[in-house]
Design an enzyme around this catalytic site. Structure first.
Site, mmCIF file in Angstrom:
data_model
loop_
_atom_site.group_PDB
_atom_site.id
_atom_site.type_symbol
_atom_site.label_atom_id
_atom_site.label_comp_id
_atom_site.label_asym_id
_atom_site.label_seq_id
_atom_site.Cartn_x
_atom_site.Cartn_y
_atom_site.Cartn_z
ATOM 1 N N HIS A 184 0.848 -1.209 0.000
ATOM 2 C CA HIS A 184 0.000 0.000 0.000
ATOM 3 C C HIS A 184 0.879 1.253 0.000
ATOM 4 O O HIS A 184 0.630 2.194 -0.736
ATOM 5 C CB HIS A 184 -0.866 0.054 1.271
ATOM 6 C CG HIS A 184 -1.923 -0.996 1.384
ATOM 7 N ND1 HIS A 184 -2.061 -1.778 2.504
ATOM 8 C CD2 HIS A 184 -2.915 -1.376 0.541
ATOM 9 C CE1 HIS A 184 -3.085 -2.597 2.347
ATOM 10 N NE2 HIS A 184 -3.627 -2.383 1.164
ATOM 11 N N ARG A 192 -2.401 -6.140 -8.147
ATOM 12 C CA ARG A 192 -1.314 -7.110 -7.978
ATOM 13 C C ARG A 192 -1.365 -8.224 -9.001
ATOM 14 O O ARG A 192 -0.354 -8.835 -9.317
ATOM 15 C CB ARG A 192 -1.403 -7.755 -6.578
ATOM 16 C CG ARG A 192 -0.986 -6.866 -5.448
ATOM 17 C CD ARG A 192 -1.508 -7.385 -4.124
ATOM 18 N NE ARG A 192 -2.951 -7.229 -4.082
ATOM 19 C CZ ARG A 192 -3.703 -7.489 -3.023
ATOM 20 N NH1 ARG A 192 -3.152 -7.961 -1.918
ATOM 21 N NH2 ARG A 192 -4.998 -7.307 -3.065
ATOM 22 N N LYS A 220 -15.337 -7.734 4.642
ATOM 23 C CA LYS A 220 -14.173 -8.268 5.371
ATOM 24 C C LYS A 220 -14.313 -8.013 6.858
ATOM 25 O O LYS A 220 -14.796 -6.955 7.258
ATOM 26 C CB LYS A 220 -12.889 -7.583 4.889
ATOM 27 C CG LYS A 220 -12.523 -7.836 3.432
ATOM 28 C CD LYS A 220 -11.233 -7.104 3.097
ATOM 29 C CE LYS A 220 -10.840 -7.229 1.626
ATOM 30 N NZ LYS A 220 -9.734 -6.328 1.272
ATOM 31 N N SER A 226 -2.725 -7.672 3.231
ATOM 32 C CA SER A 226 -2.900 -7.504 4.679
ATOM 33 C C SER A 226 -3.237 -8.859 5.305
ATOM 34 O O SER A 226 -2.711 -9.221 6.357
ATOM 35 C CB SER A 226 -4.026 -6.512 4.976
ATOM 36 O OG SER A 226 -3.742 -5.268 4.398
#
Ligand code: ADP
Length: 164
Positions: free
Chosen positions: A18, A92, A42, A130
């Site tokens: 990030h 990504r 999430k 993360s």
């Protein structure tokens, strides 16, 4: 007119991936605003306040970056209130591309003046998330190089709490 971009995310917690996107993004715009939001799909490890404080501590060295948080609201509305004409996100992999495309096209439907801008993840960070860092860290794995210092320390504290 100032070119302002909003980088929305849950940042639970902020990773070097990030941070790399933020540092590179900050060079593209006059101002980059990081929006620390809630992702309703999430479950988060850090509270909103903790995530906000960790992002603030990690980006303090970048002059044209500021950090905000916002109770549940559409990203396009937050962008409009801030005068941001761009949304910044990172990609990504093909999996991210598919996910980001859905979000970007929905945002375009909601506000077609707002342009989504994507930066490809740096190769050294394109395999981290993360979630994977939290998982490895909780079981004592060494992931220090992938975490900004304040985040690493906060995760160590969480691990100690969990171990008790
Ligand atoms: P969200 O819950 O909104 O997906 P995240 O905090 O997981 O928020 O991610 C925010 C943005 O950062 C997303 O665009 C994601 O693709 C990007 N991102 C996540 N990890 C990395 C990384 N390692 N390198 C570059 N970009 C990343």
């Amino acid at each position: 007119m100032k070119r302002i971009a909003l980088f929305p995310g849950s940042f639970d917690p902020l990773t070097m991936g990030h941070l790399d996107t933020i540092e590179r993004g900050a060079k593209l715009f006059d101002e980059l605003i990081i929006g620390v939001f809630v992702n309703t799909t999430k479950k988060s490890l850090f509270t909103g306040e903790e995530r906000l404080a960790l992002v603030k501590a990690s980006v303090a060295h970048i002059e044209n970056v500021r950090v905000i948080t916002q109770a549940q609201k559409l990203t396009v509305e937050v962008a409009e209130e801030l005068g941001a004409k761009f949304l910044l996100r990172g990609i990504r992999s093909v999996k991210d591309y598919e996910y980001e495309k859905e979000i970007a096209l929905m945002n375009r439907h909601l506000d077609n003046h707002l342009e989504s801008v994507f930066l490809l993840a740096a190769p050294e960070y394109s395999h981290i998330s993360s979630s994977i860092l939290k998982e490895v860290m909780i079981f004592d794995g060494d992931v220090k190089e992938y975490l900004p210092q304040p985040v690493y320390e906060a995760l160590e504290k969480k691990r100690e709490q969990i171990e008790k």
